[in-house]
Design a protein around this motif. Sequence first.
Motif, PDB file in Angstrom:
ATOM      1  N   ASP A   1       0.879  -1.067  -0.020  1.00  0.00           N
ATOM      2  CA  ASP A   1      -0.067  -0.145  -0.110  1.00  0.00           C
ATOM      3  C   ASP A   1       1.127   1.088  -0.014  1.00  0.00           C
ATOM      4  O   ASP A   1       2.105   1.172   0.282  1.00  0.00           O
ATOM      5  CB  ASP A   1      -0.799   0.097   1.129  1.00  0.00           C
TER       6      ASP A   1
ATOM      7  N   GLY B   1      -7.735   6.495   5.788  1.00  0.00           N
ATOM      8  CA  GLY B   1      -8.848   5.916   5.000  1.00  0.00           C
ATOM      9  C   GLY B   1     -10.165   5.803   5.534  1.00  0.00           C
ATOM     10  O   GLY B   1     -10.190   5.945   7.019  1.00  0.00           O
TER      11      GLY B   1
ATOM     12  N   THR C   1     -11.253   0.434   4.278  1.00  0.00           N
ATOM     13  CA  THR C   1     -10.030   0.401   3.701  1.00  0.00           C
ATOM     14  C   THR C   1      -8.887   0.085   4.822  1.00  0.00           C
ATOM     15  O   THR C   1      -7.930  -0.747   4.824  1.00  0.00           O
ATOM     16  CB  THR C   1      -9.537   1.922   2.984  1.00  0.00           C
ATOM     17  N   ARG C   2      -9.251   0.741   6.074  1.00  0.00           N
ATOM     18  CA  ARG C   2      -8.250   0.517   7.001  1.00  0.00           C
ATOM     19  C   ARG C   2      -8.390  -0.893   7.610  1.00  0.00           C
ATOM     20  O   ARG C   2      -7.534  -1.718   7.900  1.00  0.00           O
ATOM     21  CB  ARG C   2      -8.751   1.329   8.101  1.00  0.00           C
TER      22      ARG C   2
ATOM     23  N   LEU D   1      -9.288  -3.447   5.897  1.00  0.00           N
ATOM     24  CA  LEU D   1      -8.690  -4.353   4.718  1.00  0.00           C
ATOM     25  C   LEU D   1      -7.120  -4.527   4.946  1.00  0.00           C
ATOM     26  O   LEU D   1      -6.457  -5.416   4.805  1.00  0.00           O
ATOM     27  CB  LEU D   1      -9.139  -3.857   3.422  1.00  0.00           C
ATOM     28  N   ARG D   2      -6.444  -3.211   5.345  1.00  0.00           N
ATOM     29  CA  ARG D   2      -5.064  -3.009   5.173  1.00  0.00           C
ATOM     30  C   ARG D   2      -4.687  -3.694   6.686  1.00  0.00           C
ATOM     31  O   ARG D   2      -3.566  -4.558   6.483  1.00  0.00           O
ATOM     32  CB  ARG D   2      -4.805  -1.655   5.339  1.00  0.00           C
TER      33      ARG D   2
ATOM     34  N   ILE E   1     -15.476  -5.761   2.196  1.00  0.00           N
ATOM     35  CA  ILE E   1     -13.922  -6.152   2.036  1.00  0.00           C
ATOM     36  C   ILE E   1     -13.849  -7.303   0.934  1.00  0.00           C
ATOM     37  O   ILE E   1     -12.951  -7.291   0.036  1.00  0.00           O
ATOM     38  CB  ILE E   1     -13.354  -6.177   3.431  1.00  0.00           C
TER      39      ILE E   1
ATOM     40  N   ARG F   1     -14.646  -6.583  -2.668  1.00  0.00           N
ATOM     41  CA  ARG F   1     -13.438  -5.389  -3.263  1.00  0.00           C
ATOM     42  C   ARG F   1     -12.781  -6.523  -4.350  1.00  0.00           C
ATOM     43  O   ARG F   1     -12.475  -7.646  -4.072  1.00  0.00           O
ATOM     44  CB  ARG F   1     -12.806  -4.755  -2.359  1.00  0.00           C
ATOM     45  N   ASN F   2     -12.399  -5.776  -5.263  1.00  0.00           N
ATOM     46  CA  ASN F   2     -11.262  -6.202  -6.393  1.00  0.00           C
ATOM     47  C   ASN F   2     -11.821  -7.422  -6.999  1.00  0.00           C
ATOM     48  O   ASN F   2     -11.209  -8.631  -6.880  1.00  0.00           O
ATOM     49  CB  ASN F   2      -9.985  -6.558  -5.693  1.00  0.00           C
TER      50      ASN F   2
ATOM     51  N   GLY G   1      -1.302  -5.392  -2.103  1.00  0.00           N
ATOM     52  CA  GLY G   1      -1.858  -3.900  -2.173  1.00  0.00           C
ATOM     53  C   GLY G   1      -1.849  -3.449  -3.541  1.00  0.00           C
ATOM     54  O   GLY G   1      -1.070  -4.211  -4.431  1.00  0.00           O
TER      55      GLY G   1
END
Length: 656
Positions: free
Chosen positions: A208, A213, A217-218, A220-221, A355, A358-359, A392
């Motif tokens: 990342d 965020g 996002t947090r 997920l990270r 989450i 995503r992607n 990321g």
Amino acid sequence: MALCGIGFHPCLDVRDSLWRSGNGVPFVGGVDRMSLLRRRRQWSVRCLLEKVEMGAASRGEDVEVEDLGPVVKFDMEDFAVANYVSIGLHGRADEMIFEATVSNPDNALYNSRVVLRQLISTRAQRRGRRALEVLKKLMRRRLMYHSYSMQIHGFVSPSSGGEDESFTLVHGYHGSYSLQHWLQLTDWLPTLEATLALDEECVRRVGDDKIGGPAVTRQLRLTRILMRDLLIGVNYLHSNGLAHTELRLENVHISPIDRHVKVGILGNAVDFYDDNQNNSVTGGNIDRRQLMIAFDMRCVGFIMAKMILRELMDPSIFMKFKTFLTKGNHPSGLREFLLPILYSDSQSANLGLQILDRNWGAGWNLLSLLLATKPFERISCLDALRHPFLCGPKWRVDSSMDLIRWGLGSTAVRMAEDYIYVQHQRSRISYFIELMELLNPHLRRKDWVNFLPGRWRLLYCTGRHIGLTLRQPSLRVLIGNAYLTFTQAPDSDGSTLLMASDVDFKVMPGQQWPHNKSGDLGNLQVKSSLRLEFGRRLYLREDDIESKNVTSQEFLATKMYGKKWKKGRVKEPPFSLPAAKLIPGDIDVSVILGSPQTNVNEAQRIIQEVRTQIPPEMFDVSKLVCGTYVDSRMMVLRGVNGSALLFTRSPDCKNL
């Protein structure tokens, strides 16, 4: 030498009888808690001193003194035992947990905080000695061991000849909470971020380029950081010929010192290779190794699911989750199974669902690979570390063809769930379905025989809107779920199936829609037999159209497909694609209405309204011509008019 309980009765389980209050002092149920604590502490300290004096002269030799390597042999005089125990140390019924500080100035761990784990039963002592054996094996790579495993400093030798002989393990202290207790906190996300001191350097470890965020996002990270650390630690065990076999949230700790995930004590670690066989590369040992790795990866999948989907922390919901897998359902259908649960009672605003979506649904793909039904199909640690979900945006990962297919299907499902009544959106979904048909991984008839049996929910139809539109219906009929169910016909060679179309609907009285959408339930069922044969789906070219050897229906289909294909990189569609030809038999239609007062004319109007709101192929299954895509998760069937019906596999909730 045996230890007596500090701050509680030795016979009580530390998990059930001891908690720590805000000031670090334990409290026990009772009227006068503090006086009870004082009496127990005085009794426990006297008992400890007596045991030390009695066992100092003669030490047991259960663990070999020679060649101890990294294992240190301690005396009880080396420790200053605390009068409290942290809740996150995860003791067992046959273990006693103590926190202590090394008070011997001559010891290399002077002033270090340690945990004394007194192992009472024979089985517990066997686990402790096994942990020391594993330590000697893993310490060849000392840096990896200290980074990703719970440190074991040594042991306190038991006294010899006593009936209550016990074995005490000395291991490192890696914080008060296990990952289980972290996730149970209401403010676990900011608290854990502060504990890990999340900065740009730490974020860069997962590819990342920024911190902060929104909450999705947090989380997920943070999930990527913890999962990558856990996979590195598990892969370290696997590369040394060991399987942990006991991976769960209670056995995973997060060290605030080096900010690494520590897997628990390796007392149940198992060697891949059987010592009884001389050749370690025989087929039996290879199978054993794969099974052990697959078991660990399944446990990692459970940890990942609980970290992302907070609803699974509820034992009752997690039991349904495990039952879904143990019943033989393919894990690729987890989203379809969990969607009603996540929407019904979601205290985390469906952050976990966002989450995993995503992607192009990469999170669901990784979860299905970790929890694959067949052990030999589960993903390995190294392949999981290279999965796009754990990488990321700054790390470019070459997606496999399976992941591309998964992304196409997930995108089509998400777009169909949005259900936007605009032409360009419907054209996009149709284009994604056609791309899926091009990449169909199962082209043979026997593949369809294996995948087709089951229950499929109709998700989208390119030829007709499902459900209500802007028109004013003659009757207030609300369509529920529409299913196609395929079962193996008895006494058949595999190519004959029984097909049932099942459409639920609700009939509402009056001309106005009730606010709560209440009404009489109804059901439309269509049953037929089905024979599968190999076929091909032909794409007509411009030469065939100019020769006027095609029907008007074929001309319209070619014109529609030609426009879509010219927008993509492929200038013209393929000449043909393999497909499963569907040949239905006799059709039996039945309707069940919930209201007994319904007359014949009204029943006919209800059936007509239901037929208007559903694709014609669901009422007249003889209009289903061929199947163009199928896998463990999705299916595409084509009708006689060229429309595509997109289905997703649905579990049978009655058996769960």
